[in-house]
Design a protein around this motif. Sequence first.
Motif, short mmCIF file in Angstrom:
data_model
loop_
_atom_site.label_atom_id
_atom_site.label_comp_id
_atom_site.label_asym_id
_atom_site.label_seq_id
_atom_site.Cartn_x
_atom_site.Cartn_y
_atom_site.Cartn_z
N TRP A 124 0.86 -1.19 0.00
CA TRP A 124 0.00 0.00 0.00
C TRP A 124 0.89 1.23 0.00
O TRP A 124 1.90 1.27 0.72
N GLU A 231 -3.18 10.31 1.25
CA GLU A 231 -3.67 9.65 0.04
C GLU A 231 -3.17 8.21 0.03
O GLU A 231 -1.97 7.97 0.08
N THR A 233 -2.98 4.49 -1.88
CA THR A 233 -3.20 3.73 -3.10
C THR A 233 -2.86 2.26 -2.84
O THR A 233 -2.03 1.94 -2.00
N TRP A 236 -1.12 -2.79 -4.22
CA TRP A 236 -0.13 -2.91 -5.28
C TRP A 236 0.57 -4.27 -5.18
O TRP A 236 0.69 -4.83 -4.10
N ALA B 9 -8.90 4.39 -0.85
CA ALA B 9 -8.03 3.50 -1.59
C ALA B 9 -8.50 3.38 -3.02
O ALA B 9 -9.68 3.48 -3.31
N ARG B 10 -7.55 3.19 -3.90
CA ARG B 10 -7.86 2.91 -5.28
C ARG B 10 -8.60 1.57 -5.31
O ARG B 10 -8.23 0.65 -4.60
N SER B 14 -8.53 -2.17 -10.34
CA SER B 14 -8.16 -1.18 -11.35
C SER B 14 -7.29 -1.76 -12.47
O SER B 14 -7.34 -1.30 -13.58
N GLY B 18 -4.81 2.74 -12.68
CA GLY B 18 -4.54 3.73 -11.64
C GLY B 18 -3.80 4.94 -12.18
O GLY B 18 -3.58 5.07 -13.38
N ASP B 19 -3.42 5.81 -11.27
CA ASP B 19 -2.72 7.02 -11.62
C ASP B 19 -1.38 6.69 -12.28
O ASP B 19 -0.58 5.93 -11.73
N ASP B 22 1.85 7.10 -10.24
CA ASP B 22 2.03 6.06 -9.22
C ASP B 22 2.54 4.76 -9.87
O ASP B 22 3.38 4.07 -9.30
#
Lengths: 251, 117
Positions: A124, A231, A233, A236, B9-10, B14, B18-19, B22
Motif C-alpha cells: 500500500w 492519500e 493507493t 499494489w 483506496a484505489r 483497477s 490507476g494514476d 504512481d
Amino acid sequence: MTPGLYVYGIVATGSVPGPLREHGVGDGPPVLFDVDGLSAIVSGIDVSEYEGAALERNAATPEWLELKVRGHEAVVEGVLAHATVVPMRFGSIFSSTESLQKMLTEHADALREALTRVEARTEWGVKVHCDRSRLVSALVGSSPEPDSGRGYLMQKKARLEADARAAEAAAEIAAEAHAALAAVASESVAAPPRGEEILNGAYLVDEAGRDEFMRKVEELQRRHEGAFAFEVTGPWPPYSFTSADVGGPRP
Amino acid sequence: MQLQNQPGARPPASAGGGDLADILERVLDKGIVVAGDVAINLLDIELLTIKLRLLIASADTAKKMGIDWWESDPFLSGKAGSELPEGNGNGKGGALEERLDRIENALAQLAKPPEER
C-alpha cells in the motif's frame, strides 16, 4: 521481427487459477513458463520495438510508454488478485526459452525467498501532502484583524517565524505518520517525497491486517485534518519490497 | 494537485488503470531485477520517464503559475512541428526569455532577507 520473451513477474507453479486475461505488452494474453516449481508470466514480443532506432522513436512517444507500462501493471495486478507474485521491473526481456530457463534455475532460491516473504501480503502506498500556507496559518494561530501599523507588523513577523517552523513541523508529522504505519505493516520503506508531499511511504501489509492499517491511516488523517491530506493507493504488487537485484548488472 | 480530504483506496480491480505517476514510480524503479539477456536501452526509457514524471508532477503547480510549456513541447505532445504558442511577435525564444527574467526576479526577491524586500 526479432522474437523475445517479456517477463512480468514470477509466481509459484499452480498458484494462478485459470488462463490469464489481461493482454499486457504483447498481442495476446501472457502464458506461464514453468521451471522447477516457479512460473514466469511471459508474453512473446517483438524485441525490435525495444531496440535501436525503433526504441528511439517509441521513446519520443509518451503514449507508447504509457501503453506498455499500463500493460505490464495490468498483467501483474490481474495475477495479484489470485496469487502471490514477485513483480519484475519494466523491460525484463529474454531472447529465448533457454535463457529464461537458465535465469529461473540460477536465481530459484532468491525468487522463492521473495515469494515467501510477500505471501498473503500486499503493498500500500501512503502519500501525505502538505498545504503549507494552511500549516503556517495554523502555527500562527487565530488573531484579530490588526488595527494599527504596529499590529500589522507584529502579525507579519509572527507569520515569518511560523513559516520557518513549518518545514520542521511537517517533517515531524511525516516521521510520526511513517512510524505509526510501519508499526502495523510487516515491512515499510519511505521514498523521497516530491513536490508538496512530505511523505511517500510504501507498506507491506498482511491481508489479515488490512483493516487495521486503513484505520490507522484514517486516524492519522483525522488527527492532522486541515493542512495535511493522506492519500492511499493499493493494493499494489509488492514492487517496493522486491527491489533486490538478483541478476547480473543491467546494461 | 488534487488533495483528498478523506483517505480512500484505489479500487482493487483497477488493473493498470490507476494514476500513471504512481504506476511509473513502481514499475520503472522497483520490482525485482533479474537481468534479461536482451539489453534494452534503459537510458532512452529513463529520459522519457523523467520527462513524463516532470509533466505529471508539475502539471497542476505549473498551470497555476501560467507555465504551459508541455502543451507545446513537441517531445511531450507528440506533435513535432506544431505551432509555437504565444508568439507575441517575438517567437518562442523571446517569450521564454521574458518568462525566465520574471522567474529570476521573483527568485531574487525571495532570496533577500525579509526586511530588504
